[in-house]
Design a protein around this motif. Sequence first.
Motif, mmCIF file in Angstrom:
data_model
loop_
_atom_site.group_PDB
_atom_site.id
_atom_site.type_symbol
_atom_site.label_atom_id
_atom_site.label_comp_id
_atom_site.label_asym_id
_atom_site.label_seq_id
_atom_site.Cartn_x
_atom_site.Cartn_y
_atom_site.Cartn_z
ATOM 1 N N ALA A 149 56.593 51.899 21.214
ATOM 2 C CA ALA A 149 56.561 53.308 20.798
ATOM 3 C C ALA A 149 57.968 53.887 20.896
ATOM 4 O O ALA A 149 58.806 53.399 21.661
ATOM 5 N N ALA A 150 58.226 54.912 20.125
ATOM 6 C CA ALA A 150 59.509 55.605 20.236
ATOM 7 C C ALA A 150 59.581 56.261 21.617
ATOM 8 O O ALA A 150 58.678 56.990 22.006
ATOM 9 N N THR A 151 60.646 55.955 22.357
ATOM 10 C CA THR A 151 60.747 56.426 23.739
ATOM 11 C C THR A 151 62.112 57.049 23.987
ATOM 12 O O THR A 151 63.136 56.535 23.531
ATOM 13 N N VAL A 152 62.113 58.179 24.711
ATOM 14 C CA VAL A 152 63.359 58.875 25.019
ATOM 15 C C VAL A 152 63.355 59.338 26.467
ATOM 16 O O VAL A 152 62.298 59.535 27.070
ATOM 17 N N ILE A 153 64.544 59.496 27.009
ATOM 18 C CA ILE A 153 64.721 60.143 28.310
ATOM 19 C C ILE A 153 65.425 61.466 28.056
ATOM 20 O O ILE A 153 66.451 61.532 27.369
ATOM 21 N N ILE A 154 64.838 62.528 28.595
ATOM 22 C CA ILE A 154 65.299 63.890 28.314
ATOM 23 C C ILE A 154 65.860 64.530 29.581
ATOM 24 O O ILE A 154 65.225 64.494 30.638
ATOM 25 N N GLU A 155 67.040 65.112 29.463
ATOM 26 C CA GLU A 155 67.688 65.770 30.588
ATOM 27 C C GLU A 155 67.145 67.195 30.755
ATOM 28 O O GLU A 155 66.446 67.725 29.882
ATOM 29 N N GLU A 156 67.502 67.816 31.881
ATOM 30 C CA GLU A 156 67.027 69.164 32.169
ATOM 31 C C GLU A 156 67.483 70.166 31.107
ATOM 32 O O GLU A 156 66.765 71.116 30.780
ATOM 33 N N ASP A 157 68.671 69.939 30.522
ATOM 34 C CA ASP A 157 69.193 70.862 29.513
ATOM 35 C C ASP A 157 68.672 70.544 28.106
ATOM 36 O O ASP A 157 69.205 71.039 27.120
ATOM 37 N N THR A 158 67.642 69.695 28.002
ATOM 38 C CA THR A 158 66.945 69.275 26.770
ATOM 39 C C THR A 158 67.694 68.199 25.988
ATOM 40 O O THR A 158 67.219 67.756 24.931
ATOM 41 N N THR A 159 68.855 67.760 26.481
ATOM 42 C CA THR A 159 69.593 66.699 25.798
ATOM 43 C C THR A 159 68.851 65.371 25.915
ATOM 44 O O THR A 159 68.318 65.038 26.974
ATOM 45 N N ILE A 160 68.844 64.600 24.844
ATOM 46 C CA ILE A 160 68.291 63.241 24.877
ATOM 47 C C ILE A 160 69.392 62.312 25.364
ATOM 48 O O ILE A 160 70.393 62.102 24.659
ATOM 49 N N SER A 161 69.233 61.765 26.553
ATOM 50 C CA SER A 161 70.285 60.921 27.120
ATOM 51 C C SER A 161 70.092 59.446 26.783
ATOM 52 O O SER A 161 71.037 58.661 26.835
ATOM 53 N N LEU A 162 68.872 59.065 26.434
ATOM 54 C CA LEU A 162 68.594 57.664 26.119
ATOM 55 C C LEU A 162 67.478 57.605 25.084
ATOM 56 O O LEU A 162 66.483 58.336 25.187
ATOM 57 N N ALA A 163 67.651 56.744 24.083
ATOM 58 C CA ALA A 163 66.638 56.580 23.039
ATOM 59 C C ALA A 163 66.561 55.106 22.662
ATOM 60 O O ALA A 163 67.577 54.412 22.651
ATOM 61 N N ASN A 164 65.351 54.629 22.370
ATOM 62 C CA ASN A 164 65.219 53.221 21.986
ATOM 63 C C ASN A 164 65.223 53.074 20.467
ATOM 64 O O ASN A 164 65.296 54.051 19.720
ATOM 65 N N SER A 165 65.145 51.837 19.999
ATOM 66 C CA SER A 165 65.253 51.566 18.563
ATOM 67 C C SER A 165 64.100 52.174 17.775
ATOM 68 O O SER A 165 64.266 52.538 16.609
ATOM 69 N N GLU A 166 62.910 52.267 18.401
ATOM 70 C CA GLU A 166 61.771 52.859 17.702
ATOM 71 C C GLU A 166 62.015 54.353 17.433
ATOM 72 O O GLU A 166 61.570 54.879 16.408
ATOM 73 N N PHE A 167 62.712 55.020 18.357
ATOM 74 C CA PHE A 167 63.030 56.431 18.128
ATOM 75 C C PHE A 167 64.061 56.560 17.008
ATOM 76 O O PHE A 167 64.041 57.535 16.252
ATOM 77 N N GLU A 168 64.954 55.585 16.906
ATOM 78 C CA GLU A 168 65.901 55.578 15.788
ATOM 79 C C GLU A 168 65.142 55.546 14.461
ATOM 80 O O GLU A 168 65.456 56.292 13.529
ATOM 81 N N LYS A 169 64.126 54.670 14.389
ATOM 82 C CA LYS A 169 63.338 54.550 13.157
ATOM 83 C C LYS A 169 62.573 55.841 12.881
ATOM 84 O O LYS A 169 62.488 56.294 11.744
ATOM 85 N N LEU A 170 61.999 56.410 13.940
ATOM 86 C CA LEU A 170 61.198 57.624 13.783
ATOM 87 C C LEU A 170 62.043 58.801 13.316
ATOM 88 O O LEU A 170 61.641 59.563 12.425
ATOM 89 N N SER A 171 63.224 58.956 13.908
ATOM 90 C CA SER A 171 64.060 60.132 13.632
ATOM 91 C C SER A 171 64.979 59.969 12.438
ATOM 92 O O SER A 171 65.358 60.956 11.798
#
Length: 400
Positions: A149-171
């Motif tokens: 699945a598309a997976t991300v790690i989100i910081e407190e300030d809403t920034t996406i600090s880490l994204a996997n290849s599935e999120f690349e495809k999704l976005s």
Amino acid sequence: MTHLEILLVEDDVEETSSLKQLLESFGYSVPHVVGCGKTSITMARETKPDLILMDIKSSDNGIASDECIKTQREIKQLDLPAVFLAPSTSYAEFRQKTKSTDPVSYITKPYDDFELKHVIELTVYKNDLVKEFETSENYYEAIFEHTGAATVIIEEDTTISLANSEFEKLSGYSREEIEGKKSWTEFIPEEDQEKMKEYHRLRRIDPTLAPLTYDFRFVDREGVVKNIHLDIGMIPGTQKSVGSLLDITELKQFQEALAKSEKKFRSALDNMMEGCQIIGYDWTYLYVNDAVSRQGHFNKEELLGHTMMEMYPGIEDTELFAVLRRCMGERVSDHFDNKFIYPDGKTAWFELSIHPVSEGIFILSIDITERMKTQEEIMIKNTLLEEKIKKEQERLQRKG
């Protein structure tokens, strides 16, 4: 910490004997002793010791020899824990030369025996921790990348600090364009942002205040709006959250098409002249159309959600119910005419077609009461006619 196997790199024969004896007195095994140079590297590759202990020898001018420095660098490349015994007279120069090798541990000569033992065991312990961390890190990185699945790690300030290849495809964006640069809010339609921002805020106050899973709309690079199912939670001990996004756009479209189809189907059933009803496995009325309501002498609201036994007490003892039970249990169809007796004693005839469906059984009923009455009247008239003919024949026979 005992039972360590140590490769001793030592050029001085006299030093070798005393140092080997000292290490063995600590409970360590020293099966091989080699000098600086290619031999020590070859031996380390072949034996893969728990630790390499290398004595850095000074040249005639008191500076660590280039041969030892070269050997040290090559040892570092083997990714094995090492302790270097550095000459105190040239320690500063030694540290300057060995910066690129980043030795795990070092100790200057002369040294205390137990200080050496402590440094050796601490070095091995640190190396084990590093290996364990790297293994764990690689393990979780693999899960993050290949979760499906598309997976991300989100910081407190809403920034996406880490994204996997599935999120690349999704976005439609690359990781380089996303990580540390984009906020998750950039992928959300403006009219939905306020609600999701509030979830983001509450989740960091108390994770139980925000839903762990919900559906939302996602806008990709091309402006295409997608339906997404989100599973999200906080990473313990941090203000970061990890979210897993599943594209359910096709599922939503299928559900909408199915709902439209079901609506048309139900509309057709509702307006049929024949009675249509679906009975659940527990004999509950799940669906009835207007014709069934007329045929059964109950309105829809009275029938739906109630069992046949509740609406028609004693029906379970009838021939009709025996047929229904067989169709329900054996998953077979049947077709027959049934005389139905209402609770008030009135009767009616129905032509029934019973078929198994996923919910239970489907019953199509046609009111044939008038037809049966006509047939009965015809039968009576035929009987009367036959009697009349018989009497006429008897009269003619007597007259003749």
